[in-house]
Design a protein around this motif. Structure first.
Motif, PDB file in Angstrom:
ATOM      1  N   PHE A 157     -35.152  -0.104  14.305  1.00 14.41           N
ATOM      2  CA  PHE A 157     -34.385  -1.085  15.095  1.00 14.41           C
ATOM      3  C   PHE A 157     -34.353  -0.741  16.580  1.00 14.41           C
TER       4      PHE A 157
ATOM      5  N   SER B 150     -25.520  -7.556  13.844  1.00 16.85           N
ATOM      6  CA  SER B 150     -25.939  -7.912  12.484  1.00 16.85           C
ATOM      7  C   SER B 150     -27.430  -7.647  12.275  1.00 16.85           C
ATOM      8  N   THR B 151     -28.227  -7.935  13.275  1.00 13.94           N
ATOM      9  CA  THR B 151     -29.666  -7.694  13.183  1.00 13.94           C
ATOM     10  C   THR B 151     -29.965  -6.203  13.042  1.00 13.94           C
TER      11      THR B 151
ATOM     12  N   ASP C   6     -24.504 -11.333  16.581  1.00 10.42           N
ATOM     13  CA  ASP C   6     -25.841 -11.484  16.005  1.00 10.42           C
ATOM     14  C   ASP C   6     -26.679 -10.232  16.243  1.00 10.42           C
TER      15      ASP C   6
ATOM     16  N   VAL D 213     -27.960  -3.956  11.758  1.00  8.10           N
ATOM     17  CA  VAL D 213     -27.541  -3.568  10.409  1.00  8.10           C
ATOM     18  C   VAL D 213     -28.593  -3.962   9.378  1.00  8.10           C
ATOM     19  N   ASP D 214     -29.125  -5.186   9.473  1.00  9.64           N
ATOM     20  CA  ASP D 214     -30.142  -5.655   8.525  1.00  9.64           C
ATOM     21  C   ASP D 214     -31.407  -4.789   8.592  1.00  9.64           C
ATOM     22  N   GLN D 215     -31.814  -4.453   9.807  1.00 13.01           N
ATOM     23  CA  GLN D 215     -32.996  -3.603   9.970  1.00 13.01           C
ATOM     24  C   GLN D 215     -32.772  -2.234   9.334  1.00 13.01           C
ATOM     25  N   TYR D 216     -31.578  -1.687   9.537  1.00 14.65           N
ATOM     26  CA  TYR D 216     -31.235  -0.374   8.986  1.00 14.65           C
ATOM     27  C   TYR D 216     -31.233  -0.411   7.460  1.00 14.65           C
ATOM     28  N   LYS D 217     -30.611  -1.466   6.880  1.00 16.14           N
ATOM     29  CA  LYS D 217     -30.554  -1.592   5.421  1.00 16.14           C
ATOM     30  C   LYS D 217     -31.947  -1.690   4.807  1.00 16.14           C
ATOM     31  N   ASN D 218     -32.857  -2.322   5.525  1.00 19.92           N
ATOM     32  CA  ASN D 218     -34.218  -2.515   5.021  1.00 19.92           C
ATOM     33  C   ASN D 218     -35.127  -1.327   5.316  1.00 19.92           C
TER      34      ASN D 218
END
Length: 545
Positions: A176, A164-165, A161, A167-172
């Motif tokens: 992070f 994954s968090t 988790d 990665v999501d922050q980076y994509k957005n």
């Protein structure tokens, strides 16, 4: 709080309970010692002048000799100390009388465990999946991955988790840097089965080594199958390995007679396609899990507990706080009609005579002597020896010689009679304290304890170790408060309060037994279980200390 103590009135070494400064005068055993140098907490210092060759005593035992002249108040170090242990004879040298502890407060206590057809009671309900040979490790891990997702285990790793968090922050396009493990988004964990867990073992044995090693592996696995924490098992075999299915079946017959649990065996060379092997194993294992999940916890007397006694990452406080507290638990379990198993034969060096004197059956004493001497010789034959057992961490924290380490380590076995002596992979069947021949290596020894029937293991540590086991809870006991505060994620109980004078050994032991009852009942999870620490290393005889 005292600054320093001796453990036995005959000792000529003091133990620093806190950091001591040069020039300080320490009152100990009615005498005063002026320190010639700084003494770190956990380390030892001479109470009297020692000439070259003079013996050093702790716990009333010889733990070394002076390599150079040592003045009263000087530290005991690897530079000025040589290993020496108390010698032993081939028979008892004194009569043994045991005063059992008062266990009246625990006599009517029970734990909620899983009752087996052979009369044993488990503290857990595990379906075990393992290979007979390392060639099947990949297939074991494939089955593990499939079950972890399907049964709801997959999200148990918070690091997934966390990653994954990030990665999501980076994509957005968001920062992070401030994301922490405890703030990461975690998926809800919902396991399919309430009463059974599936656990997986891999190893590097079963073929390519000596036939003795593969035969030993089969006997070890037979012990795991008999362990009351196991409800059933799935076994993968390649087919051509040294550790043949027939050898495992013979070992099961020797250990259990008729196995009263389901055992599923799949042979890859006999099956053919790998996909067929894995499909069959998953399907039949799932059916086994459905049945095992029908078994529920029921009350059982404390006499159904079999505790393994282990230490790892020991320090200079282990032998005066955590280990004797385990010894008191061992004595209480024995007095209640249960079983205790003391392992790590290299760490019984110098205490052999005491154990021989406590052994009820002369034949068991003879077996103990034979195993100790054979082990010592095998270590010497490969250029080692018991004297090389203390690790750098042990030495750094005050355990200078193996005899010093052993004298404290043996305290885990308490004071009760020795009712049996077991070679590696032999099962503990007699109520009371048994000695089990294992190396001092943490995981190898813990692996052996569980294979000999321990349904919960008490593990003391002064430096910290995350060791766990696939089928038995490993309860970590810290010898000092600093460790308990520094590594709270691995420590279950802090015995450092004994060093601080806040609790007695007996009080610490009773607190520990209460914690064992909770863990055995499934009310509390051991830290090693919460960390998914599931270690399994079979012992190759003659290699490990």
């Amino acid at each position: 709080m005292k600054k320093a103590i001796t453990i036995n009135e005959s000792d000529n070494l003091g133990v620093a309970l806190t950091d001591l400064q040069t020039g300080a005068t320490i009152s100990i055993n009615g005498a005063e010692v002026s320190l010639k140098q700084d003494i770190q907490a956990k380390h030892k210092f001479a109470l009297h002048d020692l000439a070259i060759g003079d013996e050093m005593y702790m716990y009333g035992l010889v733990v070394g000799t002076a390599k150079v002249a040592i003045l009263a108040g000087q530290a005991i170090t690897v530079e000025n100390t040589a290993h020496k242990a108390t010698s032993f004879t081939d028979q008892a040298t004194s009569d043994f009388q045991w005063a059992a502890p008062d266990v009246s407060r625990f006599e009517q206590r029970t734990f909620d465990g899983y009752h087996r057809a052979d009369g044993q009671v488990g503290t857990d309900n595990v379906w075990l999946v393992f290979p007979l040979v390392f060639c099947e490790n990949r297939n074991i891990l494939t089955i593990k991955k499939a079950f972890e997702k399907a049964l709801g285990y997959e999200d148990s790793n918070a690091y997934n988790d966390f990653a994954s968090t990030l990665v999501d922050q980076y994509k957005n396009g968001a920062s992070f840097d401030e994301i922490k493990l405890e703030t990461a988004i975690k998926a809800e964990k919902k396991e399919l089965f309430e009463n059974v867990k599936v656990k997986f073992i891999t190893h590097q044995a079963g073929c390519g080594g000596t036939r003795e090693d593969s035969d030993t592996l089969c006997r070890l696995l037979a012990g795991y199958l008999k362990n009351p924490n196991v409800a059933g098992a799935t076994v993968l075999s390649l087919g051509c390995q040294n550790a043949q299915v027939s050898i495992l079946q013979s070992a099961i017959a020797d250990t259990s007679g008729t196995l009263t649990k389901p055992l599923l065996i799949f042979d890859q060379q006999e099956t053919g396609k790998e996909s067929d092997l894995i499909e069959n194993a998953i399907k039949d294992t799932f059916k086994g899990l459905i049945e095992a999940n029908k078994i529920t916890r029921q009350p059982a007397p404390l006499s159904k507990l079999t505790i393994g006694l282990e230490c790892g990452g020991s320090d200079g406080f282990s032998g005066i706080s955590a280990n004797p507290a385990l010894g008191h638990v061992s004595d209480m379990i024995t007095a209640l009609g249960g079983k205790a198993i003391l392992s790590e034969f290299p760490e019984l060096c110098g205490v052999e005579q005491e154990l021989i004197n406590r052994t009820k059956d002369p034949a068991h004493a003879k077996k103990f002597i034979s195993l100790m001497r054979a082990y010592a010789k095998s270590a010497e034959d490969v250029g080692s020896g018991f004297d090389m057992n203390p690790s750098p961490g042990n030495i750094k924290d005050g355990l200078i010689t193996d005899a010093m380490k052993s004298a404290g380590a043996a305290k885990k076995g308490g004071t009760s009679p020795v009712v049996d002596v077991l070679d590696y992979t032999e099962y503990a069947n007699n109520n009371g304290l048994s000695l089990l021949c294992t190396p001092g290596n943490d995981v190898e020894s813990t692996t052996g304890l569980v294979g000999s029937g321990a349904n919960v293991v008490l593990f003391t540590t002064g430096l910290g170790t995350p060791t766990g086991n696939p089928i038995a809870p490993i309860l970590k006991v810290s010898s000092n408060t600093k460790l308990a505060e520094h590594m709270p994620d691995i420590i279950d109980i802090n015995a450092g309060v004994v060093i601080e004078g806040k609790k007695t050994i007996a009080e610490m032991g009773e607190e520990m037994l209460n914690q064992i009852i909770q863990i055995a009942s499934g009310q509390v999870a051991a830290k090693a279980v919460l960390m998914n620490q599931e270690d399994f290393i079979p012992w190759k005889r003659g290699v490990s200390l």
